[in-house]
Design a protein around this motif. Structure first.
Motif, short mmCIF file in Angstrom:
data_model
loop_
_atom_site.label_atom_id
_atom_site.label_comp_id
_atom_site.label_asym_id
_atom_site.label_seq_id
_atom_site.Cartn_x
_atom_site.Cartn_y
_atom_site.Cartn_z
N VAL A 105 0.84 -1.20 0.00
CA VAL A 105 0.00 0.00 0.00
C VAL A 105 0.88 1.25 0.00
N THR A 106 1.99 1.21 0.74
CA THR A 106 2.92 2.34 0.73
C THR A 106 3.49 2.54 -0.67
N GLY A 107 3.76 1.42 -1.37
CA GLY A 107 4.22 1.52 -2.76
C GLY A 107 3.17 2.16 -3.65
N GLN A 108 1.90 1.84 -3.40
CA GLN A 108 0.83 2.50 -4.16
C GLN A 108 0.81 4.00 -3.87
N GLY A 109 1.07 4.37 -2.61
CA GLY A 109 1.14 5.79 -2.27
C GLY A 109 2.29 6.47 -2.98
N TRP A 110 3.42 5.78 -3.08
CA TRP A 110 4.57 6.31 -3.80
C TRP A 110 4.22 6.52 -5.27
N ARG A 111 3.59 5.52 -5.87
CA ARG A 111 3.21 5.63 -7.28
C ARG A 111 2.22 6.77 -7.50
N TRP A 112 1.25 6.90 -6.59
CA TRP A 112 0.25 7.95 -6.76
C TRP A 112 0.87 9.34 -6.63
N SER A 113 1.83 9.48 -5.71
CA SER A 113 2.49 10.78 -5.58
C SER A 113 3.27 11.13 -6.84
N VAL A 114 3.81 10.10 -7.51
CA VAL A 114 4.52 10.32 -8.78
C VAL A 114 3.53 10.76 -9.85
N LEU A 115 2.39 10.07 -9.96
CA LEU A 115 1.41 10.42 -10.99
C LEU A 115 0.76 11.77 -10.73
N LEU A 116 0.65 12.15 -9.46
CA LEU A 116 0.02 13.42 -9.11
C LEU A 116 0.96 14.61 -9.28
N ALA A 117 2.26 14.34 -9.51
CA ALA A 117 3.24 15.43 -9.58
C ALA A 117 2.87 16.52 -10.58
N PRO A 118 2.35 16.18 -11.79
CA PRO A 118 1.97 17.26 -12.72
C PRO A 118 0.76 18.07 -12.24
N ILE A 119 0.01 17.53 -11.29
CA ILE A 119 -1.19 18.18 -10.80
C ILE A 119 -0.89 18.98 -9.54
N ALA A 170 -7.47 6.72 -12.67
CA ALA A 170 -7.74 5.96 -13.89
C ALA A 170 -6.44 5.44 -14.50
N VAL A 171 -5.40 6.28 -14.49
CA VAL A 171 -4.10 5.84 -15.00
C VAL A 171 -3.55 4.74 -14.11
N GLU A 172 -3.74 4.86 -12.80
CA GLU A 172 -3.32 3.80 -11.88
C GLU A 172 -3.95 2.46 -12.25
N ARG A 173 -5.26 2.48 -12.47
CA ARG A 173 -5.96 1.23 -12.78
C ARG A 173 -5.43 0.62 -14.08
N LEU A 174 -5.13 1.47 -15.06
CA LEU A 174 -4.59 0.97 -16.32
C LEU A 174 -3.22 0.34 -16.10
N LEU A 175 -2.37 1.00 -15.32
CA LEU A 175 -1.05 0.45 -15.02
C LEU A 175 -1.17 -0.86 -14.24
N ASP A 176 -2.13 -0.94 -13.33
CA ASP A 176 -2.36 -2.18 -12.60
C ASP A 176 -2.73 -3.31 -13.55
N GLY A 177 -3.60 -3.00 -14.52
CA GLY A 177 -4.02 -4.02 -15.47
C GLY A 177 -2.87 -4.51 -16.33
N VAL A 178 -2.04 -3.58 -16.80
CA VAL A 178 -0.89 -3.96 -17.62
C VAL A 178 0.08 -4.80 -16.81
N ALA A 179 0.36 -4.39 -15.56
CA ALA A 179 1.28 -5.14 -14.70
C ALA A 179 0.73 -6.54 -14.41
N LEU A 180 -0.57 -6.64 -14.19
CA LEU A 180 -1.19 -7.93 -13.90
C LEU A 180 -1.12 -8.85 -15.11
N ALA A 181 -1.41 -8.31 -16.30
CA ALA A 181 -1.35 -9.11 -17.52
C ALA A 181 0.06 -9.60 -17.78
N ALA A 182 1.05 -8.71 -17.62
CA ALA A 182 2.45 -9.10 -17.85
C ALA A 182 2.91 -10.12 -16.81
N SER A 183 2.48 -9.96 -15.58
CA SER A 183 2.88 -10.89 -14.52
C SER A 183 2.26 -12.26 -14.72
#
Length: 336
Positions: free
Chosen positions: A71-85, A136-149
């Protein structure tokens, strides 16, 4: 000839918002009940109770730690995606995610996603739609990571035919979704921000999503966020597998990871609070596909749900309270 009386009393009334809300909840609870019934069907009570136990709490504690790290990793990812905002610290983003997870634990249909968007929009003083774009971008990245895994897991584990076919369909869908989003963002997201706002709340909201998605896509943050997505998925898989030796299950890591992927795919559709029912159904289904007897699988599905969910309740409630948000505030925003 007199025309028939067509007053409003003789016309069928359309389904109102409250009725639609009730129908959605009823459908979610029905699916939850069906999942529980299947998971527990044909399992003798004394056999089930014998498997609802943690045999080694050291493994269970390690699983909880791995889940918190995920969950902390998800927070890290979200802070990265939110940086332009807007700039937000990792712990702050993690707090919002836990608050959202807690909301989803008590409110059906994955309402926590809207809850955390509302919380962060207040912190960053931006529109909720702008924050939802990052989710929404998070969910897409989750889907791609899940498919690749899933594809990577197939190298180490012989997947059942049905799972292998589902993985291929899911992977194709994720590629199509990624390409579709890229096309929409490129075509519509580059319109000047000063362009007249489209008429209507829905069009305006979609416009906000596109502009925010374009900002994220062109900020150079997607690749780091994608790598973090694989890290968080790996930690989630590890947490799931660590609960297996905790409960006395001798299952290889990659097999446990595939079962976790099945659970992730199965619970992706919003349903009852905390995914009750669907979580037990897909955990039991996944384990039985790999030869675990149903009584053991059903007992494990209950134990892992409680061990990994109770910390979410505790941390999530604390996070929601620390954010100064009450459920009444969220209901005022339409989050029920």
């Amino acid at each position: 000839m007199n025309s028939p009386n067509l007053n409003s009393q003789n016309l069928p009334h359309p389904i109102g918002p409250r009725s639609r809300e009730w129908l959605k909840r009823a459908a979610g609870y029905a699916l939850a009940l069906a999942g529980l019934v299947w998971a527990l069907y044909d399992v003798r009570p004394h056999e089930l109770l014998a498997h609802i136990t943690v045999r080694d709490w050291r493994w269970a504690v390690a699983a909880v730690v791995a889940d918190i790290m995920a969950v902390t990793g998800q927070g890290w990812r979200w802070s990265v995606l939110l940086a332009p905002i807007g700039r937000i610290r990792v712990l702050r983003a993690t707090q919002a995610i836990y608050a959202g997870l807690f909301t989803s634990e008590i409110v059906p249909l994955r309402a926590g996603e809207l809850a955390r968007a509302f919380i962060v929009s207040r912190w960053l003083a931006v529109g909720v739609g702008t924050v939802i774009a990052s989710i929404a971008v998070e969910r897409l990245l989750d889907g791609v990571a899940l498919a690749a895994s899933l594809g990577a897991a197939a190298v180490f584990v012989s997947l059942p035919h049905g799972i292998a076919r589902t993985a291929k369909i899911f992977g194709a869908a994720m590629i199509a979704a990624a390409l579709g989003l890229a096309w929409f963002v490129r075509r519509l997201g580059r319109r000047p921000a000063t362009a007249p706002e489209p008429a209507g709340r829905v069009r305006s909201f979609l416009r906000t999503l596109l502009v925010a998605s374009h900002s994220i896509a062109t900020s150079g943050k997607l690749w780091p966020a994608a790598l973090i997505s694989f890290l968080t998925l790996g930690l989630q898989s590890l947490a799931f597998w660590l609960m297996m030796p905790a409960c006395g299950l001798n299952v290889p890591f990659w097999t446990g990871a595939v079962v976790f992927f099945i659970v992730r795919l199965g619970t992706a559709i919003p349903n009852a609070p905390a995914n009750v029912g669907s979580y037990q159904f897909f955990t039991t289904l996944g384990l039985t596909l790999f030869g675990v007897d149903k009584a053991t699988a059903a007992g494990f599905s209950i134990v892992i749900f409680l061990v990994l969910t109770i910390p979410v309740w505790i941390i999530g409630f604390s996070s929601l309270t620390a954010a100064g948000i009450r459920l009444s505030h969220l209901r005022g925003r339409g989050i029920r």
